[in-house]
Design a protein around this motif. Sequence first.
Motif, PDB file in Angstrom:
ATOM      1  N   PRO A 116       0.825  -1.210   0.000  1.00 36.78           N
ATOM      2  CA  PRO A 116       0.000   0.000   0.000  1.00 36.78           C
ATOM      3  C   PRO A 116       0.860   1.261   0.000  1.00 36.78           C
ATOM      4  O   PRO A 116       1.972   1.276   0.534  1.00 36.78           O
ATOM      5  CB  PRO A 116      -0.805  -0.109   1.294  1.00 36.78           C
ATOM      6  N   VAL A 117       0.344   2.303  -0.595  1.00 38.20           N
ATOM      7  CA  VAL A 117       1.062   3.575  -0.689  1.00 38.20           C
ATOM      8  C   VAL A 117       0.448   4.585   0.282  1.00 38.20           C
ATOM      9  O   VAL A 117      -0.734   4.908   0.170  1.00 38.20           O
ATOM     10  CB  VAL A 117       1.007   4.137  -2.121  1.00 38.20           C
ATOM     11  N   PRO A 118       1.221   5.077   1.258  1.00 40.37           N
ATOM     12  CA  PRO A 118       0.689   6.129   2.146  1.00 40.37           C
ATOM     13  C   PRO A 118       0.401   7.386   1.339  1.00 40.37           C
ATOM     14  O   PRO A 118       1.212   7.801   0.509  1.00 40.37           O
ATOM     15  CB  PRO A 118       1.833   6.359   3.140  1.00 40.37           C
ATOM     16  N   ARG A 166      -5.042  -0.727   6.841  1.00 37.50           N
ATOM     17  CA  ARG A 166      -6.439  -1.178   6.721  1.00 37.50           C
ATOM     18  C   ARG A 166      -6.777  -1.644   5.309  1.00 37.50           C
ATOM     19  O   ARG A 166      -7.856  -2.188   5.085  1.00 37.50           O
ATOM     20  CB  ARG A 166      -7.378  -0.048   7.139  1.00 37.50           C
ATOM     21  N   GLN A 167      -5.882  -1.453   4.361  1.00 36.95           N
ATOM     22  CA  GLN A 167      -6.190  -1.749   2.969  1.00 36.95           C
ATOM     23  C   GLN A 167      -6.057  -3.224   2.586  1.00 36.95           C
ATOM     24  O   GLN A 167      -6.960  -3.770   1.951  1.00 36.95           O
ATOM     25  CB  GLN A 167      -5.313  -0.896   2.048  1.00 36.95           C
ATOM     26  N   PRO A 168      -4.963  -3.884   2.926  1.00 36.71           N
ATOM     27  CA  PRO A 168      -4.757  -5.227   2.381  1.00 36.71           C
ATOM     28  C   PRO A 168      -5.614  -6.282   3.071  1.00 36.71           C
ATOM     29  O   PRO A 168      -6.015  -6.124   4.231  1.00 36.71           O
ATOM     30  CB  PRO A 168      -3.271  -5.494   2.625  1.00 36.71           C
ATOM     31  N   LEU A 169      -5.849  -7.388   2.349  1.00 34.94           N
ATOM     32  CA  LEU A 169      -6.580  -8.510   2.911  1.00 34.94           C
ATOM     33  C   LEU A 169      -5.753  -9.175   4.005  1.00 34.94           C
ATOM     34  O   LEU A 169      -6.231  -9.437   5.107  1.00 34.94           O
ATOM     35  CB  LEU A 169      -6.909  -9.511   1.802  1.00 34.94           C
ATOM     36  N   ILE A 170      -4.483  -9.439   3.696  1.00 36.36           N
ATOM     37  CA  ILE A 170      -3.571 -10.047   4.669  1.00 36.36           C
ATOM     38  C   ILE A 170      -2.587  -9.003   5.189  1.00 36.36           C
ATOM     39  O   ILE A 170      -2.432  -8.823   6.394  1.00 36.36           O
ATOM     40  CB  ILE A 170      -2.821 -11.242   4.054  1.00 36.36           C
TER      41      ILE A 170
END
Length: 504
Positions: free
Chosen positions: A47-49, A154-158
């Motif tokens: 994910p990219v902040p 909070r973005q990724p599934l794992i």
Amino acid sequence: MAQQSNDVYAALALSRFGLGADHNGTAPIASDPRGALMEEITERFVPVPVGPELQSTANLLVALYAFQEQRKQARQQAVTAVAASPQDKLVQGPPRPQQAAPQPAGAMAAQPGNQAMAPPPGKPVDKPMQPAMPYLPQQILLAEVDARFNGTIRQPLIGFGERLAMFWANHFAVAVSKSEEVHIVAGAFEREAIRPHVFGRFADMLLAVETHPAMLGYLDNQQSIGPNSKANGNKKRGLNENLARETLELHTLGVNGGYTQTDVTTLAKIITGWTVARAEGKLGAPGTFVFNAGAHEPGDQTLLGLTYADNGVGQGREVLRDLARHPATAQHIATKLVRHFVADTPPPALVQAVAATFSKTDGDLSAVYSALVGSEDAWNPTLSKVRSPLEFMTALLRASGETPKPNVILGTLNAMGQPFWAPAGPNGFADTVDVWASSESLSMRMDVANMIANAVPPQIDPRRFISDSLGPLLSKETLQAVSRAETRSQGLAIAYLSPEFQRR
């Protein structure tokens, strides 16, 4: 080791290799948990902040230089005003001692400039006080924290990629307490030098790290001058070996990697001239990495038995490429990865398999991770690792859905003993149970668990939450303790403090 059921794999994928389960529990990956984990590797998902204040390193440093100049001028004006108005002292009398401005939780209280601009002593009481200047480095740090704890976690599934970003940021540690420059660009360092290379080649990450202004500033390389360089004509300046030593000892070969003090000194000579352009921009665009040929030690250099020709900045780059593919580096990185994800005492066979993949693929990190998670040794259902405060806080926020303000997050991590991006030294934070399972640490976690539990919406059932989150890893004793809680918030706190939630 015998294969486990998909339910066990799903729980382990989330707790051991990921960020912890969110409100959906293990259900989203229950059908093929190992496949879901491998998919995050093959898709190279990090994910990219994001956020309006998350600028490039150069832009942040330029803003800092302007802030520092503005602060300097304000102080000079305050001194001038006092000198020009001696009669004002009769209006108010002796000035009261100025107190430091209130700081957000987790702020570096001893940081230079971390106090409000005080009004000139003796200023008449009927004149308005000069407003305090917001402390720019802390503002940026809070924005970086917000982008992660209320964004990327909070973005990724794992969340394997996010966990890896945390791992590598700790491997290549910098500390915001070092200076205002590091304070303001620590987040940009992670965004620019770590995240883009998490699933790439180790050599590329290494070069990005060692040439980044955050690392150069943290380990004082801008102070390192070649003994025989043009910049040292008076022979009063010399080498600073900090970056060279940590590159060998921590970042590549490891403490037992076969290098000597002579190698440290040689590497320090090779990377003289690696610096950051200051506000005046004499060497290049302000806030960027530049090579100062005038400060570079001239001549060929021999390191670890290999001779490197003097070709300016290229000399150091060639050294880093060779260090990245050194067998000791493969062993060092493999050991740290297995210790972080699997066990405090890394299984030797798994370490060797990961190290062999590192060497065979020339440091292809995606292949290295695939070798790690593809081994049954990595899926032992015994939960032997203890979550660090950072991992615990992340898991709590994922599980509860709570979104605390960034200053609360910083203060909480600081209270639990792992201040964000502020380790005591360049070796980063420890990664073993003996550090994070102390009675003092667990007591503080109890306060944090209670705080989150009291904030969770009333419709959350603690029994269902703990069952959905931990699946077959949940013990009968823990489920019974949660079920017997007198209140819903007490049940959630017990769940958060359970051995199965604390361990991974």
